[in-house]
Design an enzyme around this catalytic site. Structure first.
Site, PDB file in Angstrom:
ATOM      1  CG  HIS A 146       0.146  -3.117   2.157  1.00 44.51           C
ATOM      2  ND1 HIS A 146       0.527  -1.877   2.442  1.00 44.51           N
ATOM      3  CD2 HIS A 146      -0.807  -3.064   2.889  1.00 44.51           C
ATOM      4  CE1 HIS A 146      -0.939  -1.130   3.301  1.00 44.51           C
ATOM      5  NE2 HIS A 146      -1.487  -1.262   3.506  1.00 44.51           N
ATOM      6  CB  CYS A 191      -3.471   0.261   1.659  1.00 45.91           C
ATOM      7  SG  CYS A 191      -4.313  -1.983   2.501  1.00 45.91           S
ATOM      8  CD  GLU A 238       3.422  -0.923   0.680  1.00 46.49           C
ATOM      9  OE1 GLU A 238       2.466  -2.003  -0.256  1.00 46.49           O
ATOM     10  OE2 GLU A 238       3.501  -0.540   1.545  1.00 46.49           O
TER      11      GLU A 238
HETATM   12  N1  GLN Z   1      -8.207   2.351   6.258  1.00 44.42           N
HETATM   13  C1  GLN Z   1      -8.001   1.333   5.633  1.00 44.42           C
HETATM   14  C2  GLN Z   1      -8.567   0.511   5.741  1.00 44.42           C
HETATM   15  O1  GLN Z   1      -8.470   0.112   7.130  1.00 44.42           O
HETATM   16  C3  GLN Z   1      -6.542   1.096   4.513  1.00 44.42           C
HETATM   17  C4  GLN Z   1      -5.920   1.003   5.191  1.00 44.42           C
HETATM   18  C5  GLN Z   1      -4.364   0.929   4.614  1.00 44.42           C
HETATM   19  O2  GLN Z   1      -4.290   1.606   4.010  1.00 44.42           O
HETATM   20  N2  GLN Z   1      -3.364   0.533   4.885  1.00 44.42           N
HETATM   21  O3  GLN Z   1      -9.224  -0.560   4.937  1.00 44.42           O
END
Ligand code: GLN
Length: 537
Positions: free
Chosen positions: A509, A383, A511
């Site tokens: 994600h 992400c 995970e």
């Molecule tokens: N801050 C970033 C976004 O909002 C990544 C979010 C995250 O890593 N879950 O896109």
């Protein structure tokens, strides 16, 4: 009609209520029953999505896009079932739903009260989980500790629930602490006694006590707890401290917890199918090799902030019979002038940049990513970790020196990461990220394809910002491959660098989909690459 197990906690928090609930569910599933799990959190936030990870730990995201308590991650990892919006209920959700109904006029002139309106709403959420999941047994964990003001109405709802459903359809498991006092060198039962009294004061008599203690209780302590707790001695299940949480289901199985439950429910007791879990424990007990992975984040003072990432790395290690040693690195340390990156990251055989929000520590993560790329150390970006990799590549390979994300620099001239138009219009922060499962098409011949061995995948998302497609061409020209694309909106989901031994990052994600018995392909190949690097050096 389903049967219901309720798991409450006494004495103090952190006793492993979530693991207890998960273990019970796993054991009932191993007896052939369809199980479903649910957690009630007594706080007033509608969901944990707006809470700081340092306060609350990770926000676990379900496939249907709910931001939930990290215990749901334990649930999914233990029972290997996808949970959903009925699985995490907070006081915030309950109250806002009741108030919304009141405003709509649903209550036809009634005075709205904690009992029965709030308590009914809580009971309805338990019934809803049963009907939508079609489970034989629903396991509901109540957050917090018995006696908390916040959870008192939830306890009241459970008392009523038993009244409605009877003892043959409901079962209360209460987890407590039996501390060992040095000096007098003995286990103390009083906190457990008091906790049961507290529960009874709320009208609930527990059926099973799960006692957390550093050593075995022994017969006399067991008898004492049974007497004061008014429960049969065999219904005291000992949760002795363990090295690995995955051992707990087998410890409970030895004490026949699932048989006690099934007996009370008048359900058939078949032989357990636990061989896959026994095999896991066997592997965990024999991890001969070790590999070091640097996890570069900004919430590292609380490992729980990266709980699923940690468990996914461990699971990938199990696949290769290797212990993954995580080196927790605060990205801000990398930003300090007198820090030599080599000193911090030199031992790492893999570098992982996980999710995150806000601008603090960003430059340190970019430095870690650059170090991984230039020194050919396996990199996995999750992400924010993908967004970091894009910024780093744009700056240092494509020469776009001021490349950034509008999250960190609203007026930046080269926003390689930016908001989509629909996100720009959003005012409310809660529940408005891009959440849950989205489709991703994988390009054949890429590392992503090699890992997944599938053209279409679904992964869980939790972010607001996206790769800015205006920069796709220039990054591609310089060697970045966009190996995973969301087909509906043409959004970049996976990037990789083919001229690097292992450099891959995803906007989602992974995970959350990893299981201890089924390593996630991206984590598995990352850990494998780290092991290979270790062998070479
Ligand atoms: N801050 C970033 C976004 O909002 C990544 C979010 C995250 O890593 N879950 O896109």
């Amino acid at each position: 009609m389903a049967k219901f197990v309720f798991v409450t906690g006494g004495v103090c928090s952190g006793l492993g209520k979530g693991i207890t609930a998960s273990s019970i569910a796993l054991l009932l599933k191993a007896k052939g029953y369809k199980v479903f799990m649910q957690k009630f959190d007594p706080y007033m936030n509608v969901d944990p999505g707006t809470m700081s990870p340092i306060q609350h730990g990770e926000v676990f995201v379900t496939a249907d896009g709910c931001e939930t308590d990290l215990d749901l991650g334990h649930y999914e990892r233990f029972i290997d079932e996808e949970l959903n919006y009925t699985s995490n209920i907070t006081n915030g959700k309950i109250y806002s739903s009741v108030i919304e109904k009141e405003r709509r006029g649903d209550f036809l002139g009634a005075t709205i009260q904690i009992v029965p309106h709030i308590s009914n709403e809580i009971k309805n959420k338990i019934y809803e989980a049963a009907t939508t999941s079609n489970a034989d047994i629903v396991i509901t964990e109540i957050g917090g500790t018995v006696g908390d003001i916040e959870s008192s109405v939830m306890m009241e709802a459970l008392r009523q629930f038993r009244l409605e459903q009877g003892r043959e359809n409901t079962l209360f498991v209460h987890t407590t602490l039996v501390p060992y006092l040095f000096g007098s060198n003995e286990l103390k039962t009083k906190p457990t006694q008091n906790s049961v009294i507290e529960l009874r004061r709320l009208g609930i008599q527990p059926d099973i006590l799960v006692t957390r203690a550093p050593i075995e209780l022994g017969e006399s302590i067991r008898k004492k707890i049974a007497l004061f707790g008014s429960i049969p001695v065999e219904n005291i299940i000992e949760a002795k401290d363990v090295n690995n949480i995955y051992e707990i289901p087998l410890n409970f199985h030895k004490q026949k917890i699932e048989e006690i439950i099934l007996k009370q429910f008048n359900l058939k007791i078949e032989k357990s199918n636990l061989s896959y879990w026994e095999e896991l424990i066997h592997i965990v007990g024999q991890l001969d090799n070790e590999v070091e992975i640097a996890l570069v984040g900004k919430y590292i003072e609380l490992e729980d902030a990266y709980l699923s990432v940690k468990e996914a790395l461990k699971a990938a290690g199990y696949k290769y019979k290797t212990k993954v040693k995580i080196n927790w690195i605060d990205s801000e340390i990398l930003e300090k002038k007198d820090t030599k990156i080599e000193d911090v990251l030199g031992n790492a055989k893999g570098i992982l940049v996980p999710g995150g929000f806000g601008s603090r520590g960003i430059e340190g993560k970019i430095l870690a990513c650059q170090y991984a790329r230039e020194n050919k150390i396996p990199y996995l970006g999750i992400c924010l970790g993908m967004q970091i990799a894009v910024i780093e590549f744009a700056r240092h390979v494509c020469g776009i020196e001021d490349a950034s994300s509008t999250e960190f620099d609203e007026v930046c001239k080269n926003p390689v990461i930016d908001l989509m138009a629909n996100q720009k219009a959003i005012v409310n922060k809660g529940g408005t990220l891009r959440l849950g499962n989205y489709e991703c098409h994988i390009e054949k011949g890429t590392l992503a394809y090699k890992d997944y061995n599938q053209e279409t995948i679904f992964e869980r998302h939790r972010h607001r910002y996206e790769f800015n497609n205006q920069y796709r061409e220039i990054l591609e020209k310089n060697g970045m491959v966009f190996s995973g694309i969301n087909p509906d909106l043409n959004l970049v989901e996976i990037i990789e660098l083919p001229d690097h031994p292992h450099f891959i990052a995803g906007q989602f994600h992974p995970e959350f989909k990893s299981r201890p018995t089924k390593a996630h392909p991206l984590f598995a190949s990352f850990v494998q690459a780290a092991i290979n690097l270790k062998k070479k050096k």
